[in-house]
Write an enzyme that holds these catalytic residues in place. Structure first.
Site, short mmCIF file in Angstrom:
data_model
loop_
_atom_site.label_atom_id
_atom_site.label_comp_id
_atom_site.label_asym_id
_atom_site.label_seq_id
_atom_site.Cartn_x
_atom_site.Cartn_y
_atom_site.Cartn_z
N ARG A 23 93.69 147.29 109.73
CA ARG A 23 95.04 146.18 108.89
C ARG A 23 94.15 145.01 109.43
O ARG A 23 95.57 143.30 109.53
CB ARG A 23 95.99 146.49 109.51
CG ARG A 23 96.98 146.69 108.77
CD ARG A 23 97.51 147.26 107.19
NE ARG A 23 98.55 148.32 106.89
CZ ARG A 23 100.02 147.79 107.03
NH1 ARG A 23 100.41 147.15 107.21
NH2 ARG A 23 99.88 149.13 106.74
N ARG A 27 98.93 140.23 106.02
CA ARG A 27 99.84 139.15 105.36
C ARG A 27 99.65 138.11 106.85
O ARG A 27 100.64 137.21 107.15
CB ARG A 27 100.52 139.61 105.03
CG ARG A 27 101.37 140.24 104.42
CD ARG A 27 102.92 141.21 103.85
NE ARG A 27 102.75 142.28 105.44
CZ ARG A 27 103.60 142.87 104.96
NH1 ARG A 27 104.35 143.61 104.04
NH2 ARG A 27 102.96 143.82 105.49
N ARG A 36 97.73 136.97 97.48
CA ARG A 36 99.40 137.68 97.38
C ARG A 36 100.06 137.57 96.46
O ARG A 36 100.76 137.78 96.23
CB ARG A 36 99.55 138.36 99.01
CG ARG A 36 101.32 139.08 98.81
CD ARG A 36 100.16 140.75 98.41
NE ARG A 36 101.81 141.54 98.58
CZ ARG A 36 102.92 141.44 98.23
NH1 ARG A 36 102.76 140.67 96.88
NH2 ARG A 36 103.52 142.19 98.57
N ASP A 72 95.34 151.46 100.60
CA ASP A 72 95.85 151.69 101.09
C ASP A 72 95.91 153.69 101.19
O ASP A 72 95.12 154.19 100.11
CB ASP A 72 98.06 151.92 100.72
CG ASP A 72 98.44 152.03 101.61
OD1 ASP A 72 98.73 150.50 102.26
OD2 ASP A 72 99.11 153.27 101.89
N TYR A 146 104.25 161.26 104.10
CA TYR A 146 105.05 160.29 102.73
C TYR A 146 105.16 161.33 101.89
O TYR A 146 105.85 160.83 100.93
CB TYR A 146 103.58 159.72 102.59
CG TYR A 146 103.87 158.57 103.41
CD1 TYR A 146 104.80 157.50 103.58
CD2 TYR A 146 102.32 158.41 104.58
CE1 TYR A 146 104.98 156.86 105.05
CE2 TYR A 146 102.96 157.96 105.66
CZ TYR A 146 103.45 156.64 105.65
OH TYR A 146 103.36 155.88 107.08
#
Ligand code: CP3
Length: 339
Positions: A23, A27, A36, A72, A146
């Site tokens: 990662r 952010r 973003r 992702d 998921y």
């Protein structure tokens, strides 16, 4: 191209310990936030120029030894006929959730054209980067969680209910995800990635017995199908009790979370190249405390076949860019081999 990272993946000890962070694009970085603010996450993933730019941000800012494609693990699900959304404050949503054998027909074999943006981003990146590019997928089991839960979960109730009550249906789901993952990863390799990482974030919710039944055979099948074209890193979390099985999977590099001492890992993982394993939240502490822990991991890593420094999981959003930079410099200055 700088090849310390690939050397380490191949079990050759490089002159200094390579470092990158899971990662690393995200952010916590003002440069990421700037883009973003204009686009949602899915648009960023699906626009090759933006995905490529964001992939390169940490390489430029932090001086890490590898780039990981900005995408992702859920991205290929759309190309298998499911809908994915990323909702602020909630996380990913997959629909329809597949909880029964009847719903399984909604999951198709992957349509590679539908993820062409991924391959386009890779092609841009391999021209621009001076460090290796890591492609990735989830393990079939982690992806299945998921697909079954339809979102992030705490207890994985639906996954386990499906798994224990209809194991043959569950195996069908895993087989289908496995075959698509093989095609998807081979597509990334063909487009030019230099290594791949399989994220098995949720393997640790399984008992060793069930890991052997529902997880390991599918990871093995992927590894066999990639035919050793590029090094494969296997990341899992909360899996110290599964070391024996992880060794059998045949991955080139084992990526560890912070719940295991790197010294013990060197013995448990049969002297394979190891990646890890600082607690990501340790980076929120005082510098002296951070470096103490980094140094301990680096020293222990000397006993591994080769060591790639990383975190035990992804960079937390509250991390200071400057702290990560200092960790990279510290790792690079550390003597990984005796003269
Ligand atoms: O590591 C990188 O820099 C490459 C990009 C990458 C992302 N996700 C970007 C992302 C990678 C390799 C992943 C893998 C991933 N995605 C995993 C496996 C690794 C892990 O963290 O356990 C998992 C489980 C996911 C699923 C996922 N994606 C969740 C649960 C979330 C929401 C949580 C969150 O942090 O927002 C995402 C969204 C996501 N994936 C973001 C990023 C940068 C945040 C998107 C945003 O900007 O809003």
């Amino acid at each position: 191209m700088k090849d310390v990272f690939i050397q380490a993946c191949r079990g050759i000890k490089p002159q200094y310990t390579p470092v990158w962070f899971m990662r690393q694009a995200g952010r916590y970085m003002p440069q990421y936030q700037k883009i973003r603010q204009k686009y949602d996450f899915l648009t960023m993933c699906k626009t090759p120029e933006i995905a490529a730019e964001v992939t390169m941000q940490p390489v430029k800012v932090l001086n890490v030894d590898a780039a990981i494609l900005f995408s992702d693990i859920l991205i290929p699900l759309e190309a298998m006929g499911l809908k994915i959304e990323f909702i602020d404050e909630k996380g990913p949503v997959v629909s329809p959730a597949i909880r029964t054998i009847d719903n399984l027909k909604k999951l198709k074999n992957i349509e590679l054209n539908a993820v062409d943006f991924v391959f386009k981003a890779i092609k841009i990146l391999i021209k621009e980067l001076d460090v290796p590019l890591i492609g990735f997928s989830a393990s079939p089991f982690t992806l299945a969680t998921y697909v079954i839960e339809g979102s992030s979960s705490k207890d994985f109730f639906h996954t386990k209910k499906f798994m224990f009550s209809d194991s043959s249906g569950f195996h069908q789901l895993l087989s289908s995800l496995t075959e698509s993952t093989i095609v998807y990863l081979n597509g990334q390799i063909k487009a030019g990635v230099n290594a791949v990482q399989i994220f098995d974030t949720w393997a640790g919710i399984l008992s060793p017995y069930d890991y052997e039944i529902f997880c390991k055979p599918y990871v093995k099948r992927i590894l066999e199908s990639l035919k050793q074209t590029v090094p494969v890193i296997y990341f899992s979390s909360n899996t110290s009790g599964l070391a024996k099985h992880i060794n059998d999977s045949g991955a080139d590099v084992v990526s560890l979370d912070w719940r295991i001492d790197m010294k013990d890992a060197c013995h448990l993982f049969e002297y394979k190249p190891l990646q890890g394993n600082l607690d990501p939240l340790a980076l929120l502490g005082q510098e002296m405390e951070i470096f103490k822990r980094v140094e301990k991991i680096l020293n222990a890593g000397k006993s591994a076949k080769a060591h790639i420094f990383n975190l035990g999981h992804g960079v937390n959003i509250n991390t200071q860019v400057d702290t990560l930079k200092k960790v990279v410099d510290f790792v690079h200055a550390f003597k990984s081999v005796e003269d």
